[in-house]
Design a protein around this motif. Structure first.
Motif, PDB file in Angstrom:
ATOM      1  N   UNK A  60       0.840  -1.193   0.000  1.00 53.72           N
ATOM      2  CA  UNK A  60       0.000   0.000   0.000  1.00 53.72           C
ATOM      3  C   UNK A  60       0.876   1.243   0.000  1.00 53.72           C
ATOM      4  N   UNK A  61       0.437   2.270  -0.679  1.00 48.83           N
ATOM      5  CA  UNK A  61       1.196   3.514  -0.743  1.00 48.83           C
ATOM      6  C   UNK A  61       1.435   4.064   0.661  1.00 48.83           C
ATOM      7  N   UNK A  62       2.681   4.424   0.949  1.00 49.29           N
ATOM      8  CA  UNK A  62       3.019   5.045   2.221  1.00 49.29           C
ATOM      9  C   UNK A  62       3.273   4.084   3.364  1.00 49.29           C
ATOM     10  N   UNK A  63       3.033   2.795   3.181  1.00 45.00           N
ATOM     11  CA  UNK A  63       3.226   1.803   4.246  1.00 45.00           C
ATOM     12  C   UNK A  63       4.588   1.148   4.068  1.00 45.00           C
ATOM     13  N   UNK A  64       5.415   1.154   5.122  1.00 46.44           N
ATOM     14  CA  UNK A  64       6.798   0.689   4.977  1.00 46.44           C
ATOM     15  C   UNK A  64       7.037  -0.735   5.466  1.00 46.44           C
ATOM     16  N   UNK A  65       6.197  -1.267   6.358  1.00 54.18           N
ATOM     17  CA  UNK A  65       6.487  -2.554   7.005  1.00 54.18           C
ATOM     18  C   UNK A  65       5.446  -3.605   6.637  1.00 54.18           C
ATOM     19  N   UNK A  66       5.925  -4.821   6.327  1.00 56.11           N
ATOM     20  CA  UNK A  66       5.042  -5.889   5.871  1.00 56.11           C
ATOM     21  C   UNK A  66       5.404  -7.212   6.540  1.00 56.11           C
ATOM     22  N   UNK A  67       4.358  -7.995   6.850  1.00 52.72           N
ATOM     23  CA  UNK A  67       4.542  -9.305   7.478  1.00 52.72           C
ATOM     24  C   UNK A  67       4.969 -10.328   6.445  1.00 52.72           C
ATOM     25  N   UNK A  68       6.007 -11.086   6.759  1.00 47.51           N
ATOM     26  CA  UNK A  68       6.425 -12.193   5.908  1.00 47.51           C
ATOM     27  C   UNK A  68       5.610 -13.441   6.233  1.00 47.51           C
ATOM     28  N   UNK A  69       5.518 -14.336   5.274  1.00 44.78           N
ATOM     29  CA  UNK A  69       4.894 -15.628   5.552  1.00 44.78           C
ATOM     30  C   UNK A  69       5.683 -16.305   6.670  1.00 44.78           C
ATOM     31  N   UNK A  70       5.007 -16.943   7.626  1.00 42.31           N
ATOM     32  CA  UNK A  70       5.712 -17.514   8.790  1.00 42.31           C
ATOM     33  C   UNK A  70       6.728 -18.603   8.441  1.00 42.31           C
ATOM     34  N   UNK A  71       6.652 -19.190   7.257  1.00 39.43           N
ATOM     35  CA  UNK A  71       7.603 -20.237   6.881  1.00 39.43           C
ATOM     36  C   UNK A  71       8.852 -19.675   6.193  1.00 39.43           C
ATOM     37  N   UNK A  72       8.859 -18.407   5.852  1.00 38.71           N
ATOM     38  CA  UNK A  72      10.020 -17.799   5.195  1.00 38.71           C
ATOM     39  C   UNK A  72      11.083 -17.465   6.230  1.00 38.71           C
ATOM     40  N   UNK A  73      12.338 -17.859   5.948  1.00 42.60           N
ATOM     41  CA  UNK A  73      13.415 -17.474   6.852  1.00 42.60           C
ATOM     42  C   UNK A  73      14.545 -16.739   6.151  1.00 42.60           C
ATOM     43  N   UNK A  74      14.609 -16.797   4.815  1.00 45.13           N
ATOM     44  CA  UNK A  74      15.670 -16.081   4.114  1.00 45.13           C
ATOM     45  C   UNK A  74      15.205 -15.732   2.698  1.00 45.13           C
ATOM     46  N   UNK A  75      15.295 -14.462   2.343  1.00 47.68           N
ATOM     47  CA  UNK A  75      14.909 -14.012   1.011  1.00 47.68           C
ATOM     48  C   UNK A  75      16.143 -14.000   0.120  1.00 47.68           C
ATOM     49  N   UNK A  76      16.016 -14.585  -1.063  1.00 53.46           N
ATOM     50  CA  UNK A  76      17.145 -14.612  -1.985  1.00 53.46           C
ATOM     51  C   UNK A  76      17.015 -13.569  -3.097  1.00 53.46           C
ATOM     52  N   UNK A  77      15.801 -13.179  -3.409  1.00 49.35           N
ATOM     53  CA  UNK A  77      15.585 -12.161  -4.444  1.00 49.35           C
ATOM     54  C   UNK A  77      14.277 -11.452  -4.149  1.00 49.35           C
ATOM     55  N   UNK A  78      14.246 -10.150  -4.451  1.00 53.89           N
ATOM     56  CA  UNK A  78      13.069  -9.345  -4.131  1.00 53.89           C
ATOM     57  C   UNK A  78      12.891  -8.262  -5.181  1.00 53.89           C
ATOM     58  N   UNK A  79      11.659  -8.079  -5.635  1.00 55.86           N
ATOM     59  CA  UNK A  79      11.373  -6.981  -6.556  1.00 55.86           C
ATOM     60  C   UNK A  79      10.000  -6.390  -6.255  1.00 55.86           C
ATOM     61  N   UNK A  80       9.848  -5.119  -6.605  1.00 52.24           N
ATOM     62  CA  UNK A  80       8.587  -4.405  -6.415  1.00 52.24           C
ATOM     63  C   UNK A  80       7.953  -4.185  -7.775  1.00 52.24           C
ATOM     64  N   UNK A  81       6.686  -4.575  -7.907  1.00 48.78           N
ATOM     65  CA  UNK A  81       5.952  -4.424  -9.154  1.00 48.78           C
ATOM     66  C   UNK A  81       4.870  -3.369  -8.952  1.00 48.78           C
ATOM     67  N   UNK A  82       4.943  -2.294  -9.725  1.00 52.00           N
ATOM     68  CA  UNK A  82       3.985  -1.199  -9.602  1.00 52.00           C
ATOM     69  C   UNK A  82       2.605  -1.638 -10.070  1.00 52.00           C
ATOM     70  N   UNK A  83       1.577  -1.293  -9.286  1.00 49.39           N
ATOM     71  CA  UNK A  83       0.207  -1.615  -9.674  1.00 49.39           C
ATOM     72  C   UNK A  83      -0.232  -0.770 -10.859  1.00 49.39           C
ATOM     73  N   UNK A  84       0.316   0.437 -10.987  1.00 47.45           N
ATOM     74  CA  UNK A  84      -0.094   1.355 -12.048  1.00 47.45           C
ATOM     75  C   UNK A  84       0.519   1.005 -13.394  1.00 47.45           C
ATOM     76  N   UNK A  85       1.791   0.628 -13.403  1.00 53.33           N
ATOM     77  CA  UNK A  85       2.504   0.425 -14.666  1.00 53.33           C
ATOM     78  C   UNK A  85       2.896  -1.027 -14.928  1.00 53.33           C
ATOM     79  N   UNK A  86       2.798  -1.888 -13.903  1.00 56.42           N
ATOM     80  CA  UNK A  86       3.243  -3.293 -13.975  1.00 56.42           C
ATOM     81  C   UNK A  86       4.748  -3.418 -14.176  1.00 56.42           C
ATOM     82  N   UNK A  87       5.470  -2.316 -14.050  1.00 55.69           N
ATOM     83  CA  UNK A  87       6.920  -2.376 -14.161  1.00 55.69           C
ATOM     84  C   UNK A  87       7.524  -2.888 -12.856  1.00 55.69           C
TER      85      UNK A  87
END
Length: 216
Positions: A60-87
Motif C-alpha cells: 500500500x502507498x506510504x506503508x513501509x512494514x510488511x509481514x512475511x509468511x511464517x515459513x520464510x526465513x531467508x529471502x534470496x531475491x526481491x522486486x517491487x511491481x507497480x500496480x499502475x505500470x506493472x513495471x
C-alpha cells in the motif's frame, strides 16, 4: 518415501517392531518433522518462487512494514511491481547498519520508489516508503508448509534426503534419557549418519544471514 514408509524404516532400524512400541507414532512423526525442518534450513533445500501466499505481498502507498509468511526465513531475491505500470524493479536486501553508513538520513526520506528492503525475523521494511501501491514478489528459502501427519504424506524435500530424516529420528529416540531405549552410543552414531553438518551444513546463524545483507 511417504510417512508410512519412513515410520516403517524407523521401526526396522531401531529394532522397535513389537507392540507396545518403545516410541509411539506421535513421537516418531514429531522427530521426522523436526528433521525435515532442520534439513530445509541447514541445506537451504526449499527455495520457493511460485507459491502466492509465500512469494507475493500486497503493498500500500506510504506503508513501509510488511509481514512475511511464517515459513520464510531467508529471502534470496526481491522486486517491487507497480500496480499502475506493472513495471518491476529489484530491491537490494540490506541491514540497518548498511543504510546508516551509506544513507544516514534514510529514515527521514519521503515516499518514492523503493530501493532497499530490510528483513527482520518476521517482517520486511521498504526504504523509502512506496509512493504507490504494488506487489512485492519474493524468491525465498522456507520451511515445509505442512507437517507430516498422515500415512501418504511425503516430505517436501528431495527423496535423496529422506533416509537422513530416519537417522535423525533414531538419534532423537536413542537420546531420550528416561526411555527404555536410551542408548547414547547409538544416538551418536545416528547423529553422524544423519549428516546434519557435513552434508547439509550448519544452521545459518543470525550473524551469517546479517552478513549477506551488507553489499559492498
Amino acid at each position: 518415501m511417504n510417512v508410512q514408509q519412513l515410520v516403517e524404516q524407523f521401526r526396522v532400524d531401531s529394532l522397535d517392531r513389537e507392540k507396545p512400541y518403545l516410541w509411539g507414532e506421535p513421537e516418531v512423526l514429531a522427530w521426522l518433522n523436526e528433521a525435515q525442518a532442520e534439513a530445509a534450513v541447514r541445506g537451504r533445500l526449499l527455495l520457493d518462487d511460485s507459491t502466492p501466499a509465500v512469494c507475493e505481498i500486497a503493498v500500500a502507498a506510504g506503508v513501509v512494514s510488511y509481514q512475511l509468511h511464517p515459513k520464510v526465513y531467508e529471502i534470496s531475491h526481491l522486486r517491487f511491481v507497480s500496480a499502475a505500470t506493472s513495471q518491476a524493479c529489484g530491491l537490494d536486501l540490506v541491514s540497518r547498519e548498511f543504510l546508516d553508513s551509506k544513507h544516514p538520513r534514510w529514515r527521514d526520506h519521503g515516499p518514492g520508489e523503493p530501493r532497499f528492503a530490510i528483513q527482520t525475523e518476521t517482517r520486511l521494511r521498504l526504504v523509502p516508503a512506496p509512493r504507490e501501491a504494488g506487489t512485492l514478489r519474493l524468491e525465498a528459502y522456507r520451511l515445509p508448509l505442512k507437517q507430516l501427519a498422515h500415512c501418504n504424506d511425503k516430505p517436501e524435500i528431495h527423496e535423496a534426503h529422506h533416509a537422513y530424516l530416519v537417522h535423525w529420528a533414531l538419534h532423537r529416540a536413542f537420546g531420550l534419557p528416561d526411555s527404555d531405549g536410551f542408548d547414547p552410543s547409538r544416538s551418536a552414531t545416528s547423529w553422524r549418519s544423519s549428516r546434519p553438518t557435513s552434508a547439509l551444513g550448519p544452521i545459518p546463524t543470525c550473524v551469517a544471514r546479517h552478513a549477506t545483507m551488507n553489499p559492498k
